[in-house]
Scaffold this active site. Sequence first.
Site, mmCIF file in Angstrom:
data_model
loop_
_atom_site.group_PDB
_atom_site.id
_atom_site.type_symbol
_atom_site.label_atom_id
_atom_site.label_comp_id
_atom_site.label_asym_id
_atom_site.label_seq_id
_atom_site.Cartn_x
_atom_site.Cartn_y
_atom_site.Cartn_z
ATOM 1 N N GLU A 4 -9.602 -2.373 5.278
ATOM 2 C CA GLU A 4 -10.240 -2.194 6.578
ATOM 3 C C GLU A 4 -11.448 -3.126 6.708
ATOM 4 O O GLU A 4 -11.945 -3.636 5.695
ATOM 5 C CB GLU A 4 -10.690 -0.732 6.701
ATOM 6 C CG GLU A 4 -9.552 0.291 6.629
ATOM 7 C CD GLU A 4 -8.730 0.373 7.918
ATOM 8 O OE1 GLU A 4 -8.605 -0.649 8.632
ATOM 9 O OE2 GLU A 4 -8.204 1.466 8.203
ATOM 10 N N HIS A 43 -7.111 -5.427 9.949
ATOM 11 C CA HIS A 43 -6.864 -5.094 8.541
ATOM 12 C C HIS A 43 -5.559 -5.698 8.042
ATOM 13 O O HIS A 43 -4.629 -5.937 8.810
ATOM 14 C CB HIS A 43 -6.932 -3.580 8.265
ATOM 15 C CG HIS A 43 -5.780 -2.757 8.740
ATOM 16 N ND1 HIS A 43 -5.943 -1.552 9.394
ATOM 17 C CD2 HIS A 43 -4.438 -2.917 8.625
ATOM 18 C CE1 HIS A 43 -4.768 -1.033 9.654
ATOM 19 N NE2 HIS A 43 -3.834 -1.844 9.203
ATOM 20 N N ASN A 61 -7.388 -3.760 14.191
ATOM 21 C CA ASN A 61 -8.784 -4.079 13.831
ATOM 22 C C ASN A 61 -8.868 -5.211 12.804
ATOM 23 O O ASN A 61 -9.919 -5.440 12.215
ATOM 24 C CB ASN A 61 -9.489 -2.825 13.295
ATOM 25 C CG ASN A 61 -8.844 -2.286 12.024
ATOM 26 O OD1 ASN A 61 -7.889 -2.870 11.506
ATOM 27 N ND2 ASN A 61 -9.352 -1.183 11.516
ATOM 28 N N ASP A 76 0.810 -1.212 0.000
ATOM 29 C CA ASP A 76 0.000 0.000 0.000
ATOM 30 C C ASP A 76 0.845 1.264 0.000
ATOM 31 O O ASP A 76 2.058 1.213 0.229
ATOM 32 C CB ASP A 76 -0.958 0.000 1.213
ATOM 33 C CG ASP A 76 -0.278 -0.445 2.510
ATOM 34 O OD1 ASP A 76 0.958 -0.411 2.577
ATOM 35 O OD2 ASP A 76 -0.989 -0.835 3.437
HETATM 36 C C1 GLP Z 1 -0.479 -0.018 8.632
HETATM 37 C C2 GLP Z 1 -0.134 -0.754 7.333
HETATM 38 C C3 GLP Z 1 -0.313 -2.247 7.481
HETATM 39 C C4 GLP Z 1 0.379 -2.733 8.737
HETATM 40 C C5 GLP Z 1 -0.270 -2.093 9.933
HETATM 41 C C6 GLP Z 1 0.327 -2.521 11.267
HETATM 42 O O1 GLP Z 1 -1.801 0.336 8.761
HETATM 43 N N1 GLP Z 1 -0.905 -0.313 6.227
HETATM 44 O O2 GLP Z 1 0.220 -2.891 6.328
HETATM 45 O O3 GLP Z 1 0.282 -4.122 8.838
HETATM 46 O O4 GLP Z 1 -0.108 -0.695 9.821
HETATM 47 O O5 GLP Z 1 1.522 -1.851 11.494
HETATM 48 P P1 GLP Z 1 2.474 -2.043 12.732
HETATM 49 O O6 GLP Z 1 3.364 -3.181 12.389
HETATM 50 O O7 GLP Z 1 3.218 -0.752 12.843
HETATM 51 O O8 GLP Z 1 1.621 -2.325 13.909
#
Ligand code: GLP
Length: 268
Positions: free
Chosen positions: A144, A139, A137, A67
């Site tokens: 989402e 995702h 959540n 993304d």
């Molecule tokens: C973001 C990214 C996700 C990632 C998530 C969790 O929202 N778009 O791809 O998995 O955060 O990130 P973290 O590893 O910092 O908890």
Amino acid sequence: MEVIILKNAEKVAATGAKLVGELLRVRPAAVLGLATGSTQLALYQQLVERYRNNKISFRQVSSFNLDEYLGIAADNPQSYRAFMDREFFDQIDIDKQNTHLPYCEEGQNPILVGPAYEQKIIEAGGIDLQLVGIGANGHIGFNEPSSSLGSRTRVKTLTRQTFKDNSRLFSKTEFQPKLAITMGIATIMDARKILLLATGENKAGAVSKMVEGPVSAMCPASVLQMHQHVTVLLDETAASGLKNREYYDWTYLQNESLKKRFRVFHDD
Ligand code: GLP
């Protein structure tokens, strides 16, 4: 779904790096699906270290990130492109021409970015290994809750929770995007293998829904139950909500002894 529970976040990153290394040994020109976030950061640090010790090379690798934010320029330090360059690409031997993110140029119609990205992935031969994190959540990427399980790369609006979770990374004066372009759930499911990493107690609820809950668009990660080759690496805290823990540990021991006996990457 292979669930591996490790002592701490460091072991999760080291095991993830080992699995990436095993893939690149058999397929040096692999197509990697990459992810951002603090969980992946530890994995990238391990991979950079392996590269510096001449244990791994990314020279022939190409990559597609899950993304990218919409509305900030690629050279903005908050963009996922900047994150990937800074934390990974600039520290290894990958050819940056072969690294891709679903980026929307200033003035470009964002609706057109998704299909073009899907096409590029197809032209590269599809993704061999997709790295994935998980949001609190449930995702994956920026898919989402309520995202279609059949979705493809497209524009998504972040939930208030994700916006708030990610606000820790933005200063008060910085613009924080509410929109992103993300690979869809079906795009992620097309990868030949998926490696999901989760660490920390704030992920325990999402992890238990993903592994042991019903498949539901309200927990997008739960769709991974339908994929043939998923490995989930968890630390103790992220695994703390799992009911079937004993079985996962038992299975891991059996798989490790099979691997030793037949010297294969577990599901090749
Ligand atoms: C973001 C990214 C996700 C990632 C998530 C969790 O929202 N778009 O791809 O998995 O955060 O990130 P973290 O590893 O910092 O908890």
